[in-house]
Every structure is written in structure tokens, then in C-alpha cells.
Design an enzyme around this catalytic site. Sequence first.
Site, PDB file in Angstrom:
ATOM      1  N   ASP A   1     107.300   3.433  58.509  1.00 30.27           N
ATOM      2  CA  ASP A   1     107.009   4.656  59.250  1.00 30.27           C
ATOM      3  C   ASP A   1     107.959   5.732  58.720  1.00 30.27           C
ATOM      4  O   ASP A   1     108.647   5.529  57.698  1.00 30.27           O
ATOM      5  CB  ASP A   1     107.109   4.426  60.774  1.00 30.27           C
ATOM      6  CG  ASP A   1     108.545   4.171  61.243  1.00 30.27           C
ATOM      7  OD1 ASP A   1     109.461   4.102  60.397  1.00 30.27           O
ATOM      8  OD2 ASP A   1     108.748   4.033  62.463  1.00 30.27           O
TER       9      ASP A   1
ATOM     10  N   CYS B   1     111.097   0.152  59.343  1.00 33.78           N
ATOM     11  CA  CYS B   1     111.084   1.229  60.346  1.00 33.78           C
ATOM     12  C   CYS B   1     112.533   1.525  60.706  1.00 33.78           C
ATOM     13  O   CYS B   1     113.440   1.150  59.950  1.00 33.78           O
ATOM     14  CB  CYS B   1     110.218   0.861  61.554  1.00 33.78           C
ATOM     15  SG  CYS B   1     110.800  -0.518  62.556  1.00 33.78           S
TER      16      CYS B   1
ATOM     17  N   HIS C   1     110.917 -28.485  57.791  1.00 36.93           N
ATOM     18  CA  HIS C   1     110.565 -27.067  57.762  1.00 36.93           C
ATOM     19  C   HIS C   1     109.057 -26.892  57.539  1.00 36.93           C
ATOM     20  O   HIS C   1     108.439 -26.011  58.151  1.00 36.93           O
ATOM     21  CB  HIS C   1     111.369 -26.342  56.687  1.00 36.93           C
ATOM     22  CG  HIS C   1     112.841 -26.377  56.942  1.00 36.93           C
ATOM     23  ND1 HIS C   1     113.393 -25.995  58.145  1.00 36.93           N
ATOM     24  CD2 HIS C   1     113.887 -26.780  56.172  1.00 36.93           C
ATOM     25  CE1 HIS C   1     114.700 -26.145  58.108  1.00 36.93           C
ATOM     26  NE2 HIS C   1     115.025 -26.627  56.916  1.00 36.93           N
TER      27      HIS C   1
ATOM     28  N   THR D   1     114.508   0.363  63.131  1.00 39.94           N
ATOM     29  CA  THR D   1     115.262  -0.857  63.444  1.00 39.94           C
ATOM     30  C   THR D   1     114.735  -2.100  62.734  1.00 39.94           C
ATOM     31  O   THR D   1     115.420  -3.126  62.722  1.00 39.94           O
ATOM     32  CB  THR D   1     115.184  -1.151  64.954  1.00 39.94           C
ATOM     33  OG1 THR D   1     113.797  -1.289  65.293  1.00 39.94           O
ATOM     34  CG2 THR D   1     115.815  -0.051  65.777  1.00 39.94           C
TER      35      THR D   1
ATOM     36  N   HIS E   1     113.541 -21.672  55.225  1.00 42.31           N
ATOM     37  CA  HIS E   1     113.178 -22.443  56.425  1.00 42.31           C
ATOM     38  C   HIS E   1     111.842 -22.028  57.029  1.00 42.31           C
ATOM     39  O   HIS E   1     111.116 -22.866  57.558  1.00 42.31           O
ATOM     40  CB  HIS E   1     114.256 -22.294  57.504  1.00 42.31           C
ATOM     41  CG  HIS E   1     115.551 -22.969  57.159  1.00 42.31           C
ATOM     42  ND1 HIS E   1     116.578 -23.111  58.063  1.00 42.31           N
ATOM     43  CD2 HIS E   1     115.986 -23.538  56.003  1.00 42.31           C
ATOM     44  CE1 HIS E   1     117.598 -23.751  57.480  1.00 42.31           C
ATOM     45  NE2 HIS E   1     117.263 -24.001  56.229  1.00 42.31           N
TER      46      HIS E   1
HETATM   47  C1  RB5 Z   1     110.838   5.718  65.274  1.00 46.33           C
HETATM   48  O1  RB5 Z   1     111.615   6.741  65.822  1.00 46.33           O
HETATM   49  C2  RB5 Z   1     111.399   4.354  65.633  1.00 46.33           C
HETATM   50  O2  RB5 Z   1     111.163   4.096  66.983  1.00 46.33           O
HETATM   51  C3  RB5 Z   1     110.787   3.296  64.772  1.00 46.33           C
HETATM   52  O3  RB5 Z   1     111.083   3.573  63.435  1.00 46.33           O
HETATM   53  C4  RB5 Z   1     111.256   1.871  64.968  1.00 46.33           C
HETATM   54  O4  RB5 Z   1     112.645   1.799  65.011  1.00 46.33           O
HETATM   55  C5  RB5 Z   1     110.646   1.125  66.058  1.00 46.33           C
HETATM   56  O5  RB5 Z   1     110.857  -0.089  66.208  1.00 46.33           O
END
Ligand code: RB5
Length: 149
Positions: A7, A64, A133, A66, A97
Site C-alpha cells: 500500500d 504495508c 514440519h 506494519t 518450518h
Molecule cells: C496505512 O496507514 C496503514 O494502516 C497500513 O499500511 C498498515 O500498517 C496496516 O496494517
Amino acid sequence: MIALASDHGGLELKRSIMEHLQSKGLEFKDFGTYNEDSCDYPVFAVSAAKSIVSGECGRGIFICGTGIGISIAANKVPGIRAAVCTDTYMAEKCRAHNDANVLALGARVLDTSRALKIVSIFLSTDFSGKERHSRRVEMLKYLDSQMLN
Ligand code: RB5
């Protein structure tokens, strides 16, 4: 062929990963997003994930902010085993694994140097194939098949 997806939050790191893959002579296909506009990670996760399930791509690297949202979205696609990794140990074990076929990264969690090390380990580590595994991964595949019915 490596499927890439991000994203807006993962776009800059994805561009660094593309340069890294190019420098190693590795082929990739970028399923978007392609600009900084705010967008919805499930859209790009699912189209890239489908390319892995169809066999067009072998593995994926999805990014993304996180790594969490894009991995949750990817794991909705039967056949995908996406793992969020924050260090090289996790990258090694998710391959050895779990036979993970998607690496999910958080661009707001990792610096570029660490992310590229994680990418390298993810791409260079094979599934161990050890009986315990394999048995567990077969159970995951069975769960996928149950969800399809
Ligand atoms: C976008 O602002 C953020 O929420 C997205 O990149 C991600 O971290 C969501 O899990």
C-alpha cells in the site's frame, strides 16, 4: 518470479526492494500500488496472492506500514502462507518450518538495511522438508481445502 505488493505505507520500501532484486538479477512483478495516494492494502495483497496460487509467481513480498494488514489480507487467499517477519531468524524459520510463500514486511517498523537482510534470507532458505514440519504444513493445506468447500 517474485510477486510484490504494497500500500502507500509500504511503497518506498518496496521500491528499495525492487532495486535490490534487480541488482541480484531476480525477476519480479509489481502488483501495485504505484503511487503515494492513500489506498487499501487488501486490493493489492489479493491480486498478488492470486498470482502465487495460480503459479504465475513463486513467492511474494508484501509491504504495508506494519506488515500486519497486508499479511492478514494475503492469508485470506487459500494456498497462501504469509508470515510477518521483523528479523532474519523469523525469515529463516518461516521458510524452513512453515514453507511460507509470502513475506510480509512493515515499512514503519524496519529500516531498509534490516528489511533487505530479511528479504535475502527469505529468498535463499528452502523448506526443511522434515516430517514434523511437512505434517503441519499439510494440515494448513487441508484447512485451506476445507474453507473452499
Ligand atoms: C496505512 O496507514 C496503514 O494502516 C497500513 O499500511 C498498515 O500498517 C496496516 O496494517
